[in-house]
Write a protein that holds these residues in place. Structure first.
Motif, PDB file in Angstrom:
ATOM      1  N   LYS A   1       0.833  -1.202   0.000  1.00  0.00           N
ATOM      2  CA  LYS A   1       0.000   0.000   0.000  1.00  0.00           C
ATOM      3  C   LYS A   1       0.868   1.251   0.000  1.00  0.00           C
ATOM      4  CE  LYS A   1      -3.686   2.193   2.695  1.00  0.00           C
ATOM      5  NZ  LYS A   1      -4.527   2.071   3.918  1.00  0.00           N
ATOM      6  N   ARG A   2       1.935   1.225   0.845  1.00  0.00           N
ATOM      7  CA  ARG A   2       2.839   2.386   0.877  1.00  0.00           C
ATOM      8  C   ARG A   2       3.569   2.548  -0.446  1.00  0.00           C
ATOM      9  NH1 ARG A   2       3.979   0.303   6.139  1.00  0.00           N
ATOM     10  NH2 ARG A   2       5.924  -0.589   5.353  1.00  0.00           N
ATOM     11  N   ARG A   3       4.006   1.389  -1.007  1.00  0.00           N
ATOM     12  CA  ARG A   3       4.692   1.460  -2.297  1.00  0.00           C
ATOM     13  C   ARG A   3       3.766   1.995  -3.380  1.00  0.00           C
ATOM     14  NH1 ARG A   3       5.906  -4.060  -3.841  1.00  0.00           N
ATOM     15  NH2 ARG A   3       6.773  -3.118  -5.725  1.00  0.00           N
ATOM     16  N   LEU A   4       2.498   1.538  -3.339  1.00  0.00           N
ATOM     17  CA  LEU A   4       1.533   1.988  -4.340  1.00  0.00           C
ATOM     18  C   LEU A   4       1.267   3.482  -4.203  1.00  0.00           C
ATOM     19  CD1 LEU A   4      -0.389   1.206  -6.614  1.00  0.00           C
ATOM     20  CD2 LEU A   4      -2.118   0.681  -4.878  1.00  0.00           C
ATOM     21  N   ALA A   5       1.161   3.944  -2.938  1.00  0.00           N
ATOM     22  CA  ALA A   5       0.932   5.379  -2.722  1.00  0.00           C
ATOM     23  C   ALA A   5       2.115   6.193  -3.229  1.00  0.00           C
ATOM     24  CB  ALA A   5       0.694   5.639  -1.234  1.00  0.00           C
ATOM     25  N   ALA A   6       3.345   5.702  -2.935  1.00  0.00           N
ATOM     26  CA  ALA A   6       4.540   6.410  -3.401  1.00  0.00           C
ATOM     27  C   ALA A   6       4.619   6.377  -4.923  1.00  0.00           C
ATOM     28  CB  ALA A   6       5.784   5.773  -2.786  1.00  0.00           C
ATOM     29  N   ALA A   7       4.283   5.200  -5.506  1.00  0.00           N
ATOM     30  CA  ALA A   7       4.316   5.087  -6.969  1.00  0.00           C
ATOM     31  C   ALA A   7       3.275   5.999  -7.612  1.00  0.00           C
ATOM     32  CB  ALA A   7       4.086   3.632  -7.378  1.00  0.00           C
ATOM     33  N   THR A   8       2.109   6.120  -6.945  1.00  0.00           N
ATOM     34  CA  THR A   8       1.063   6.998  -7.485  1.00  0.00           C
ATOM     35  C   THR A   8       1.523   8.460  -7.474  1.00  0.00           C
ATOM     36  OG1 THR A   8      -0.642   5.460  -6.707  1.00  0.00           O
ATOM     37  CG2 THR A   8      -1.339   7.711  -7.204  1.00  0.00           C
ATOM     38  N   ARG A   9       2.146   8.856  -6.356  1.00  0.00           N
ATOM     39  CA  ARG A   9       2.649  10.239  -6.284  1.00  0.00           C
ATOM     40  C   ARG A   9       3.717  10.483  -7.350  1.00  0.00           C
ATOM     41  NH1 ARG A   9       2.321   8.994  -0.719  1.00  0.00           N
ATOM     42  NH2 ARG A   9       4.571   8.574  -0.645  1.00  0.00           N
ATOM     43  N   GLN A  10       4.627   9.494  -7.472  1.00  0.00           N
ATOM     44  CA  GLN A  10       5.687   9.660  -8.469  1.00  0.00           C
ATOM     45  C   GLN A  10       5.117   9.650  -9.887  1.00  0.00           C
ATOM     46  OE1 GLN A  10       8.957  10.288  -7.811  1.00  0.00           O
ATOM     47  NE2 GLN A  10       9.084  10.630 -10.034  1.00  0.00           N
TER      48      GLN A  10
ATOM     49  N   GLN B   1       4.712   0.399 -14.159  1.00  0.00           N
ATOM     50  CA  GLN B   1       6.136   0.430 -14.479  1.00  0.00           C
ATOM     51  C   GLN B   1       6.981   0.735 -13.248  1.00  0.00           C
ATOM     52  OE1 GLN B   1       7.492  -0.455 -17.329  1.00  0.00           O
ATOM     53  NE2 GLN B   1       9.544  -0.121 -16.509  1.00  0.00           N
ATOM     54  N   LEU B   2       6.528   1.660 -12.437  1.00  0.00           N
ATOM     55  CA  LEU B   2       7.256   2.003 -11.213  1.00  0.00           C
ATOM     56  C   LEU B   2       7.233   0.853 -10.218  1.00  0.00           C
ATOM     57  CD1 LEU B   2       5.983   5.669 -10.756  1.00  0.00           C
ATOM     58  CD2 LEU B   2       8.347   4.970 -11.237  1.00  0.00           C
ATOM     59  N   MET B   3       6.101   0.113 -10.110  1.00  0.00           N
ATOM     60  CA  MET B   3       6.006  -1.022  -9.186  1.00  0.00           C
ATOM     61  C   MET B   3       6.935  -2.142  -9.618  1.00  0.00           C
ATOM     62  SD  MET B   3       3.845  -0.274  -6.728  1.00  0.00           S
ATOM     63  CE  MET B   3       3.153  -1.774  -6.082  1.00  0.00           C
ATOM     64  N   LYS B   4       7.107  -2.319 -10.943  1.00  0.00           N
ATOM     65  CA  LYS B   4       8.028  -3.343 -11.438  1.00  0.00           C
ATOM     66  C   LYS B   4       9.472  -2.968 -11.140  1.00  0.00           C
ATOM     67  CE  LYS B   4       5.151  -5.028 -15.248  1.00  0.00           C
ATOM     68  NZ  LYS B   4       4.998  -5.115 -16.721  1.00  0.00           N
ATOM     69  N   GLU B   5       9.789  -1.706 -11.265  1.00  0.00           N
ATOM     70  CA  GLU B   5      11.160  -1.251 -11.046  1.00  0.00           C
ATOM     71  C   GLU B   5      11.537  -1.250  -9.573  1.00  0.00           C
ATOM     72  OE1 GLU B   5      11.258   2.552 -12.823  1.00  0.00           O
ATOM     73  OE2 GLU B   5      11.195   1.802 -14.894  1.00  0.00           O
ATOM     74  N   ASP B   6      10.536  -1.206  -8.691  1.00  0.00           N
ATOM     75  CA  ASP B   6      10.812  -1.116  -7.244  1.00  0.00           C
ATOM     76  C   ASP B   6      11.312  -2.472  -6.714  1.00  0.00           C
ATOM     77  OD1 ASP B   6      10.999  -0.408  -4.664  1.00  0.00           O
ATOM     78  OD2 ASP B   6       8.878   0.014  -4.342  1.00  0.00           O
TER      79      ASP B   6
ATOM     80  N   TYR C   1       3.861  12.314 -14.835  1.00  0.00           N
ATOM     81  CA  TYR C   1       2.841  12.758 -15.806  1.00  0.00           C
ATOM     82  C   TYR C   1       2.913  14.275 -15.983  1.00  0.00           C
ATOM     83  CZ  TYR C   1      -1.737  13.730 -17.851  1.00  0.00           C
ATOM     84  OH  TYR C   1      -2.745  14.193 -18.675  1.00  0.00           O
ATOM     85  N   HIS C   2       3.044  14.986 -14.846  1.00  0.00           N
ATOM     86  CA  HIS C   2       3.132  16.456 -14.886  1.00  0.00           C
ATOM     87  C   HIS C   2       4.343  16.899 -15.698  1.00  0.00           C
ATOM     88  CE1 HIS C   2       4.262  20.450 -13.370  1.00  0.00           C
ATOM     89  NE2 HIS C   2       2.954  20.649 -13.147  1.00  0.00           N
ATOM     90  N   ASP C   3       5.501  16.303 -15.395  1.00  0.00           N
ATOM     91  CA  ASP C   3       6.722  16.686 -16.110  1.00  0.00           C
ATOM     92  C   ASP C   3       6.610  16.349 -17.591  1.00  0.00           C
ATOM     93  OD1 ASP C   3       7.639  17.479 -13.666  1.00  0.00           O
ATOM     94  OD2 ASP C   3       8.907  15.704 -13.334  1.00  0.00           O
TER      95      ASP C   3
END
Length: 395
Positions: free
Chosen positions: A292-301, A390-395, A306-308
């Motif tokens: 859950k923490r990883r997902l929250a961090a991945a969502t923020r990232q 993609q971020l969850m796979k890289e973590d 997306y913004h960048d």
């Protein structure tokens, strides 16, 4: 000739020195480091016979026994020479049996007056004396005892069908044990009386055999916990049930102890599994919280990415539009230059086309009003999902 006789004598001496199969088994067991030998599965019956013969012939050391047990999960079995269990070495105090039935207890009284009591004839009095002794001693030890009258003879028999008999129920804690008598019926040649002979002349037949209740009785025990000494005790010509009463009560106690141990083991196993389940659940909870923490961090990232990405894409888009507008204007200027030398009608058409191109260039050119940093829209779940994966796979 002398040489041949000598060889024959040597052969006889060698045969005389050869051990029997039972003796060889005992020698091997005694000499083995752990006093056991491994045998093929198809030899189990053979070694059980050898062990039985060794016991009957007194070849097993005092206080020891031979067991033949299959090795589960393997293709063979183990023959072991090991100490007798403590229960076999225990000295049992005989239970006294009165010669007369004075002031019998409730169990004995109920059996005495029951029509279903299975002991008939003269042995009935002796059977009641045995029950009286057993019940008295069992109750002295704190065991609950009661008579169960008219019980089905067979365990799976419907209660109201089939033969009935009387039982005595002994309750050790959570465990019940049923004990009952069995008595055979003997068939003896009938000696006709004078009266029967006289009646026979008138056509009334008398039986060829008389049915006589056997004086030898048996006691049968049923109850959970395995079998230690026996589950049946029989009178013989040189052995009587009076000598077995202590062993019968001990058999019930041993079975009850075994059931208690089984329940303790089952409870310990249940607790072990419960603790293992709780540990697994705790691990799953920790893993879920971590994810859950990883997902929250991945969502923020992912939102930052997306913004960048949106900002960069806007930069390139505006630059491409700017370059496109410059190219259009240069093209319009080229058309205007070419139109100067053209006839008036064609010139008008070319200048109109150049004007239209310049108008499009003005619409495409982000300068000056649209050349600003864009407001980034909130991304949708569909747009974020591939970035988060993609971020969850890289973590």
């Amino acid at each position: 000739m002398k040489s041949s006789r000598k060889q024959t004598q040597q052969v006889h001496l060698q045969k005389a020195r050869k051990h029997s199969a039972t003796e060889q088994m005992m020698i091997t067991l005694v000499d083995a480091k752990s006093h056991d030998i491994t045998i093929p599965y198809d030899k189990i019956s053979h070694y059980k016979r050898l062990a039985s013969f060794a016991k009957r012939s007194g070849k097993i050391p005092e206080g020891m026994q031979i067991t033949v047990k299959r090795s589960w999960g393997q293709s063979g079995a183990a023959v072991r020479l090991e100490p007798l269990p403590a229960w076999q070495l225990k000295k049992l105090k005989p239970i006294p049996v009165s010669a007369q039935l004075r002031n019998p207890n409730d169990v004995t009284t109920l059996l005495k007056n029951s029509d279903a009591f299975q002991v008939k004839g003269e042995p009935k009095h002796r059977a009641l004396l045995l029950i009286e002794a057993l019940v008295t001693e069992a109750r002295r030890r704190g065991v609950t005892v009661e008579a169960k009258l008219g019980e089905p003879l067979f365990p799976n028999q419907y209660r109201y069908d089939g033969p009935k008999h009387d039982e005595v129920m002994f309750v050790f804690g959570q465990d019940e044990y049923r004990l009952w008598f069995e008595q055979k019926t003997l068939h003896k040649h009938h000696e006709p009386t004078r009266s029967e002979i006289n009646w026979a002349w008138r056509g009334r037949l008398f039986p060829d055999e008389d049915e006589i209740p056997d004086t030898h009785l048996s006691l049968v025990l049923r109850g959970e916990g395995g079998k230690f000494w026996a589950d049946r005790w029989d009178d013989t010509d040189d052995h009587y049930l009076e000598d077995d009463l202590a062993q019968i009560l001990e058999e019930m106690q041993l079975r009850h102890d075994a059931m208690d141990e089984r329940r303790r083991d089952e409870e310990a196993e249940r607790k072990r599994k419960q603790e293992e389940y709780e540990r697994e659940q705790e691990q799953l909870k920790v893993q879920a919280e971590r994810r859950k923490r990883r997902l929250a961090a991945a969502t923020r990232q992912a939102k930052r990415n997306y913004h960048d990405h949106f900002i960069v894409e806007t930069m390139y888009q505006q630059s491409r539009q700017w370059q496109g507008s410059l190219l259009l204007r240069r093209y319009a200027q080229a058309i205007e230059s070419a139109a100067a030398s053209k006839p008036n009608k064609q010139k008008v058409r070319m200048l109109a086309w150049a004007k239209q191109i310049n108008a499009q260039a003005d619409r495409d050119d982000p300068l000056p009003l649209r050349a600003i940093r864009p407001n980034v829209p909130e991304p949708t779940e569909t747009e974020l999902k591939p970035l988060i994966d993609q971020l969850m796979k890289e973590d």
